[in-house]
Scaffold this active site. Structure first.
Site, PDB file in Angstrom:
ATOM      1  CD  GLU A  56      -2.857   5.195   6.791  1.00  0.00           C
ATOM      2  OE1 GLU A  56      -2.902   5.321   5.551  1.00  0.00           O
ATOM      3  OE2 GLU A  56      -1.869   4.725   7.387  1.00  0.00           O
TER       4      GLU A  56
ATOM      5  N   GLY B 229       2.227   1.824  10.765  1.00  0.00           N
ATOM      6  CA  GLY B 229       3.143   2.966  10.651  1.00  0.00           C
ATOM      7  C   GLY B 229       3.837   3.333  11.956  1.00  0.00           C
TER       8      GLY B 229
ATOM      9  CD  GLU C 198      -3.597  -3.014   7.210  1.00  0.00           C
ATOM     10  OE1 GLU C 198      -2.455  -3.170   6.787  1.00  0.00           O
ATOM     11  OE2 GLU C 198      -4.285  -2.019   6.959  1.00  0.00           O
TER      12      GLU C 198
ATOM     13  CG  HIS D  84      -5.789   1.555   5.145  1.00  0.00           C
ATOM     14  ND1 HIS D  84      -5.333   2.472   6.059  1.00  0.00           N
ATOM     15  CD2 HIS D  84      -4.760   0.692   4.922  1.00  0.00           C
ATOM     16  CE1 HIS D  84      -4.079   2.173   6.375  1.00  0.00           C
ATOM     17  NE2 HIS D  84      -3.709   1.102   5.697  1.00  0.00           N
TER      18      HIS D  84
ATOM     19  CE  LYS E 212       0.476   3.311   4.867  1.00  0.00           C
ATOM     20  NZ  LYS E 212       0.222   3.394   6.291  1.00  0.00           N
TER      21      LYS E 212
ATOM     22  CB  SER F   9       5.161  -2.166  11.898  1.00  0.00           C
ATOM     23  OG  SER F   9       4.691  -0.866  12.182  1.00  0.00           O
TER      24      SER F   9
ATOM     25  CG  ASN G 133      -1.682   1.233   1.437  1.00  0.00           C
ATOM     26  OD1 ASN G 133      -1.831   2.021   0.506  1.00  0.00           O
ATOM     27  ND2 ASN G 133      -2.210   1.437   2.646  1.00  0.00           N
TER      28      ASN G 133
HETATM   29  C1  PEP Z   1      -0.758  -0.177   5.849  1.00  0.00           C
HETATM   30  O1  PEP Z   1      -0.714   0.937   5.368  1.00  0.00           O
HETATM   31  O2  PEP Z   1      -1.708  -0.925   5.572  1.00  0.00           O
HETATM   32  C2  PEP Z   1       0.305  -0.603   6.759  1.00  0.00           C
HETATM   33  C3  PEP Z   1       0.209  -1.767   7.332  1.00  0.00           C
HETATM   34  O3  PEP Z   1       1.353   0.279   6.973  1.00  0.00           O
HETATM   35  P1  PEP Z   1       2.769  -0.051   7.668  1.00  0.00           P
HETATM   36  O4  PEP Z   1       3.273  -1.345   7.054  1.00  0.00           O
HETATM   37  O5  PEP Z   1       3.632   1.131   7.343  1.00  0.00           O
HETATM   38  O6  PEP Z   1       2.515  -0.214   9.123  1.00  0.00           O
END
Ligand code: PEP
Length: 251
Positions: free
Chosen positions: A97, A173, A167, A95, A11, A213, A9
């Site tokens: 976010e 992040g 997630e 997601h 972003k 992460s 992803n």
């Molecule tokens: C994501 O954006 O779905 C995500 C898991 O980000 P990160 O791997 O940076 O934590």
């Protein structure tokens, strides 16, 4: 056997030149990979160029979101068929976010998933609890609600076009990954819930990705968990080397 999926992803990162360089490098680093589904989710403006560069590659392209209407007076929105037109086969929906920053409710997520599948896309449906919810022992209650509302009215056939992504919000992040045990416990819960709502054969076949992460040094121990079928990767998908080494988790 469930085919593992590693999805990146991007972003709000990568303009055209950077995006093309990233997929060019990535395609050459993963050209030996056969038994893993690889997906990249660039921003809307570079979907077309990225797809064109990947025209003879097994790497699939996903949108990071879509609207539920096909066309109309909806300034700023992108429809599922527009994603298909740009060469996408998948779309990320729900997601955290988007849930946290853009007012995305379970009801909106459900409308988007249904529209995406109707158009022929596979939906990567994201769910996960906040730190506050985990600390209040609400993780499974939250997952239960998000899943039941998110896939409400989806037929078993439509569910074949859903990939779930667990997630935990506190791990996205932040550099703080869920432990292998925490991730496995949630994935097993999700698979049991899908079995209850549909059937055990559908639950056995559905892919459940972990996100939060994920890095080259933690992917292996996550992937050996029986209910973890892949990863949705944010930060570490932004360079070809780190994303490719996640994809090469078996090496
Ligand atoms: C994501 O954006 O779905 C995500 C898991 O980000 P990160 O791997 O940076 O934590």
């Amino acid at each position: 056997m469930r085919m593992p999926v590693i999805a990146g992803n991007w972003k709000l990162f990568k303009k055209t030149a950077e995006a093309l360089q990233l997929v060019q490098e990535l395609s050459s680093l993963v050209k030996d990979v056969e038994d893993i589904e690889i997906i990249v989710a660039p921003s809307f403006t570079v979907l077309g160029p990225v797809r064109s560069l990947l025209f003879d590659s097994p790497i699939s392209v996903a949108g990071q979101d879509c609207f539920w209407e096909e066309e109309g007076p909806y300034t700023g929105e992108v429809s599922p068929n527009m994603l298909i037109d740009a060469g996408c086969s998948h779309v990320i929906i729900g997601h955290s976010e988007r849930r946290q920053l853009f007012d995305e409710t379970d009801e909106k997520v459900n409308k988007k998933i249904r529209a995406a599948i109707r158009a022929g896309l596979t939906a990567i449906f994201c769910i996960g609890e906040t730190l506050q919810e985990r600390e209040a022992d609400q993780t499974f209650t939250v997952l239960n609600t998000q899943i039941k509302k998110g896939i409400e009215n989806l037929s078993p056939d439509e569910m074949k076009h859903v990939i779930l992504a667990y997630e935990p919000v506190w791990a996205i992040g932040t550099g703080k990954t869920a432990t292998d045990e925490q991730a496995q416990e949630s994935h097993a819960f999700i698979r049991r819930l899908i079995a209850e709502l549909y059937s055990s054969s559908l639950a056995d076949g559905i892919r459940i990705l972990y996100g939060g992460s994920v890095k080259p040094d933690n992917i292996r121990s996550l992937m050996v968990q029986p209910d973890i079928d892949g990863a949705l990767v944010g930060g570490a998908s932004l360079t070809a080397e780190s994303f490719a080494s996640i994809i090469h988790f078996r090496k």
